[in-house]
Design an enzyme around this catalytic site. Structure first.
Site, PDB file in Angstrom:
ATOM      1  CE  LYS A 305      47.269  42.292  45.446  1.00 59.55           C
ATOM      2  NZ  LYS A 305      47.620  41.984  43.936  1.00 59.55           N
ATOM      3  CD  GLU A 309      43.801  40.062  43.648  1.00 59.39           C
ATOM      4  OE1 GLU A 309      45.490  40.362  43.289  1.00 59.39           O
ATOM      5  OE2 GLU A 309      43.061  39.861  42.482  1.00 59.39           O
ATOM      6  NE  ARG A 342      46.791  48.276  44.839  1.00 57.31           N
ATOM      7  CZ  ARG A 342      46.814  47.452  43.675  1.00 57.31           C
ATOM      8  NH1 ARG A 342      46.823  46.466  44.799  1.00 57.31           N
ATOM      9  NH2 ARG A 342      45.901  47.206  42.970  1.00 57.31           N
ATOM     10  NE  ARG A 354      36.826  40.832  44.366  1.00 57.89           N
ATOM     11  CZ  ARG A 354      37.679  40.624  43.098  1.00 57.89           C
ATOM     12  NH1 ARG A 354      37.090  39.815  42.607  1.00 57.89           N
ATOM     13  NH2 ARG A 354      38.610  41.362  42.275  1.00 57.89           N
ATOM     14  CG  ASP A 383      39.882  43.431  39.613  1.00 56.25           C
ATOM     15  OD1 ASP A 383      40.977  44.864  40.010  1.00 56.25           O
ATOM     16  OD2 ASP A 383      40.278  42.318  40.168  1.00 56.25           O
ATOM     17  CD  GLU A 411      44.118  42.400  35.211  1.00 53.99           C
ATOM     18  OE1 GLU A 411      43.901  43.796  35.899  1.00 53.99           O
ATOM     19  OE2 GLU A 411      43.060  41.735  35.692  1.00 53.99           O
TER      20      GLU A 411
HETATM   21  C1  BDP Z   1      43.486  42.580  39.363  1.00 53.31           C
HETATM   22  C2  BDP Z   1      44.469  41.777  38.699  1.00 53.31           C
HETATM   23  C3  BDP Z   1      45.844  41.690  39.171  1.00 53.31           C
HETATM   24  C4  BDP Z   1      46.502  41.961  40.254  1.00 53.31           C
HETATM   25  C5  BDP Z   1      44.998  42.809  41.021  1.00 53.31           C
HETATM   26  C6  BDP Z   1      45.466  44.181  41.906  1.00 53.31           C
HETATM   27  O1  BDP Z   1      44.060  41.072  37.262  1.00 53.31           O
HETATM   28  O2  BDP Z   1      46.858  40.789  38.457  1.00 53.31           O
HETATM   29  O3  BDP Z   1      47.437  42.242  40.966  1.00 53.31           O
HETATM   30  O4  BDP Z   1      44.379  43.203  40.540  1.00 53.31           O
HETATM   31  O5  BDP Z   1      45.611  45.162  41.684  1.00 53.31           O
HETATM   32  O6  BDP Z   1      42.512  43.369  38.264  1.00 53.31           O
HETATM   33  O7  BDP Z   1      46.286  43.862  43.116  1.00 53.31           O
END
Ligand code: BDP
Length: 717
Positions: A305, A309, A342, A354, A383, A411
């Site tokens: 990743k 984020e 990713r 987004r 997401d 989640e």
């Molecule tokens: C989001 C989650 C987060 C993950 C992120 C991901 O809230 O905790 O790190 O995806 O896929 O949905 O990297």
């Protein structure tokens, strides 16, 4: 009198069977309870006379143990391993391990099986009718053994077997978002299975059980660590622990992968940069990779990743995702490793929807990746929401193998508390037609590599497993692990068939149980969409922890707020993503763009994903949008109540333990469904300024009440 005795006896037998065994769910779908239909049991017993595993590699030993345990349980009689060939023998092996198999003239059939496919066949060996389980490699035989046992577990005929089963994908992987301190990001079933502190010396028996369960559904890889990565895992003192796990998993056909923190050369190597074009950085990763392969000779590769984020990545140095991925791909290439890079990237500072950002970032890079790189794409463009359209990247990068990323952990779908069978969500995405090469260019064909002739292909599932006794928290969440594995093997399988198998193996073969519970499972995802995010709403859950409703969330980054996504105001609601809005529909092939853009064809279950519409917009039902929204929310709540009623009728059909557990969880689900409904209706009503339609309940509390709910220590956060 006689009949009273008879009734009493059968009553006590029933009581015994359902109450004697404590069922904690730990046996998953591999319970091997005795075949409950007495006629069928008799038939199987006459058909199967014994078994013989040809070969004694660790994998074959596992296959032998499984076959023995399975048959003994299912047939409730010791079915022995014998050496002479009798009618009804099960003979399992590869042409390499067995002269008997070689004598059966299966060369032609075996040709198309690859390394993992298998054959189940009724045939004659030495003049005797036998069952043959064969494959080119031992792992295939193990898969075949599980399939054979599944036939009996689900009470299918084993007459005239002629089954050839080859996985449609090469990579079927579980992604663990497990941290080194054993917390699990978005994990709701306890702590991580990996007991890092006591590894490598202490090998928990759970590791084998985990590998066995995965092998039974064809999973062949596991990423042990969180995508929000910790570089420490790449240190020798951890690699030795990783190696210990890899040793356990290897005979089950499972390879180990790790997440690579892009800044590891700085954090571990004390370099000044992690620039993927810097010679020192390249050398560091090369050396690191060589070291990893010294510990784990069949290490699968890296999952990354990057630049998302807050995670570091090549863009920190002005380089592209291709530069980053290729640098790592070059390092693992000599060892046969791969990189799963990713596509889950988006940035608050990019002034664009987004939902469009991953496409914008990655499409220009198509053709620029090494041949051992896969781009791992979430099923939808935002997401893991309860419902999203398929990700526009599918089909848009024909020169690059794209790998599906599904979330198994719930989640955004009620954690491990709500009963939500996810296979219909997966299937909906896999069946979606991208139209990139004309009609029938489904997402399934993109990710199994068949549309563009890729040799590597796969699916990854963000797992829901933890150290809870029943592995997944909710007994029905096991079905999502199970379904993911089956779909990863064959993305064209139906969710109904998978549910049917799972119920029979996990609970009961009794028709009165199987049929209604299968229906309940199949409806459960739609139910959840209805009480959480109907009509294409998305990302309106509680802030950060994602527990419960939070349509009012309006703080911090715009793209982490609910108001950004629903855009409710006095005029209407929804995110305009057509050419009149963000233009996201333009990322799809023209027929799909048109389909979603045109209000007359856009499915109503995605309406507000693609369109901002007035509150009095006329829906197909004839109701105005506001009323329809209230009806959808209410329908979701009512469906949960029906699930409760259905489940209540199942008392006595299965063990009391799991019955009670599911019952309790359903009552929490009912409570939370109502909470979602009431909070969302109360919130949106301030904009619609319309009454809750007649006949529907008003929200129980004021909007402020819902907004003021505070939750501490929400799991998985
Ligand atoms: C989001 C989650 C987060 C993950 C992120 C991901 O809230 O905790 O790190 O995806 O896929 O949905 O990297």
């Amino acid at each position: 009198m006689k009949s009273i005795v008879k009734i009493l006896v059968s009553f006590f037998v029933l009581l015994w069977t359902v109450s004697v065994k404590a069922e904690d769910g730990s046996r998953l779908w591999l319970r091997y309870e005795t075949v409950s239909d007495p006629e069928l049991l008799k038939t199987y017993r006459t058909q199967i006379s014994g078994w013989r595993i040809e070969g004694n590699s660790p994998t074959m030993q596992i296959a032998a143990k499984e076959l023995k345990q399975g048959l003994e349980g299912l047939l409730a009689s010791p079915v022995t391993s014998v050496s002479d060939i009798k009618t009804g023998m099960i003979i399992a092996g590869t042409p390499e391990s067995s002269s008997l198999i070689r004598s059966a003239n299966l060369q032609e059939k075996l040709k198309g099986l690859g390394n993992e496919g298998y054959i189940l066949l009724s045939t004659k060996i030495q003049g005797k009718e036998v069952f043959v389980i064969t494959a080119n490699k031992d792992t295939g035989v193990l898969y075949g053994v599980f399939h054979f046992l599944r036939l009996i577990q689900t009470q299918k005929s084993i007459n005239k077997l002629d089954i050839i089963n080859v996985p449609k994908t090469t990579l079927r992987i579980l992604d663990h978002w497990d941290n080194l301190d054993r917390t699990v990001e978005r994990g709701y079933a306890g702590f991580s299975l990996w007991d890092w502190q006591r590894l490598p010396e202490y090998i928990s028996p759970v590791y084998k059980e985990y590998a066995r369960a995965n092998a039974s559904i064809g999973i062949n890889g596991t990423v042990l660590t969180n995508v929000n990565a910790n570089a420490l895992i790449l240190n020798p003192d951890y690699l030795i622990k990783v190696a210990a796990l890899a040793n356990v998993f290897r005979p089950y056909g499972i390879r180990v992968y790790l997440t690579a923190r892009f800044s590891a050369p700085i954090e571990l190597g004390k370099l000044k940069t992690a620039d993927p074009l810097d010679p020192e950085v390249i050398a560091w990763w090369k050396k690191k990779t060589e070291e990893i392969y010294r510990y784990i000779p069949d290490f699968g590769g890296f999952l990354v990743k990057a630049n998302s984020e807050g995670q570091p990545g090549p863009q920190n140095y002005g380089r592209s995702h291709a530069d980053g991925a290729n640098m790592l791909a070059d390092a693992v290439k000599p060892f046969g490793g791969i990189v799963m890079w990713r596509a889950f990237v988006y940035d608050n500072n990019v002034p664009d929807d987004r939902a469009k950002q991953a496409y914008n970032e990655f499409v220009p890079l198509d053709g620029k990746f090494r041949d051992n790189v896969l781009i791992q794409v979430k099923n939808g463009p935002i997401d893991f929401q309860p419902r999203e359209p398929f990700h526009p990247l599918f089909g848009a990068m024909p020169k690059t193998p794209l790998m599906m990323e599904f979330q198994i952990t719930q989640e955004y779908l009620g954690f491990a508390t709500h009963l939500v069978y996810l296979a219909p969500l997966y299937q909906e995405c896999l069946e979606s037609d991208t139209w990139v090469n004309g009609k029938g260019s489904t997402v399934a064909k993109v990710i199994d590599g068949s549309l563009e002739n890729h040799t590597i292909s796969g699916l990854a599932g963000v797992t829901n497993i933890g150290n809870d006794r029943n592995w997944t928290g909710h007994p029905f969440a096991q079905a999502n692990w199970y379904a993911f594995g089956r779909l990863a093997w064959d993305p064209f399988l139906g969710s109904d068939k998978i549910a049917d198998d799972w119920i029979r193996m996990t609970f009961s073969n009794q028709k009165e149980f199987v049929d209604p519970i299968r229906d309940m499972m199949l409806n459960s995802r739609e139910t959840t969409v209805q009480y959480m995010t109907p009509l294409g709403l998305h990302h309106i859950m509680g802030n950060g922890h994602h527990y419960g409703p939070g349509p009012w969330v309006d703080m911090g980054r715009a793209d982490w707020t609910s108001v950004y996504y629903h855009k409710a105001d006095s005029l209407g609601i929804g995110f305009e993503r057509t050419a009149a809005g963000s233009g996201a529909t333009g990322q799809y092939a023209a027929p799909v763009d048109k389909f979603y853009s045109d209000l007359s064809t856009c499915p109503e279950n995605l309406l507000l994903w693609f369109h901002h519409l007035p509150w009095d917009y006329r829906m197909k039902s004839g109701k105005i949008l506001w009323d329809e929204l209230c009806f959808q929310y209410t329908a979701g709540v009512n469906s949960v109540i029906r699930m409760q009623e259905e489940w209540a009728k199942k008392q006595g059909m299965i063990d009391e333990d799991r019955f009670e557990e599911v019952k309790s969880l359903l009552s929490i689900q009912a409570k939370e469904a109502k909470w979602w409904r009431d909070a969302c209706i109360a919130y949106f009503q301030q904009f619609s300024k319309r009454p809750v339609p007649e006949g529907l309940e008003k929200p129980e509390h004021s909007l402020d009440y819902y907004k003021n709910q505070r939750f501490y220590y929400v799991p998985g956060n």
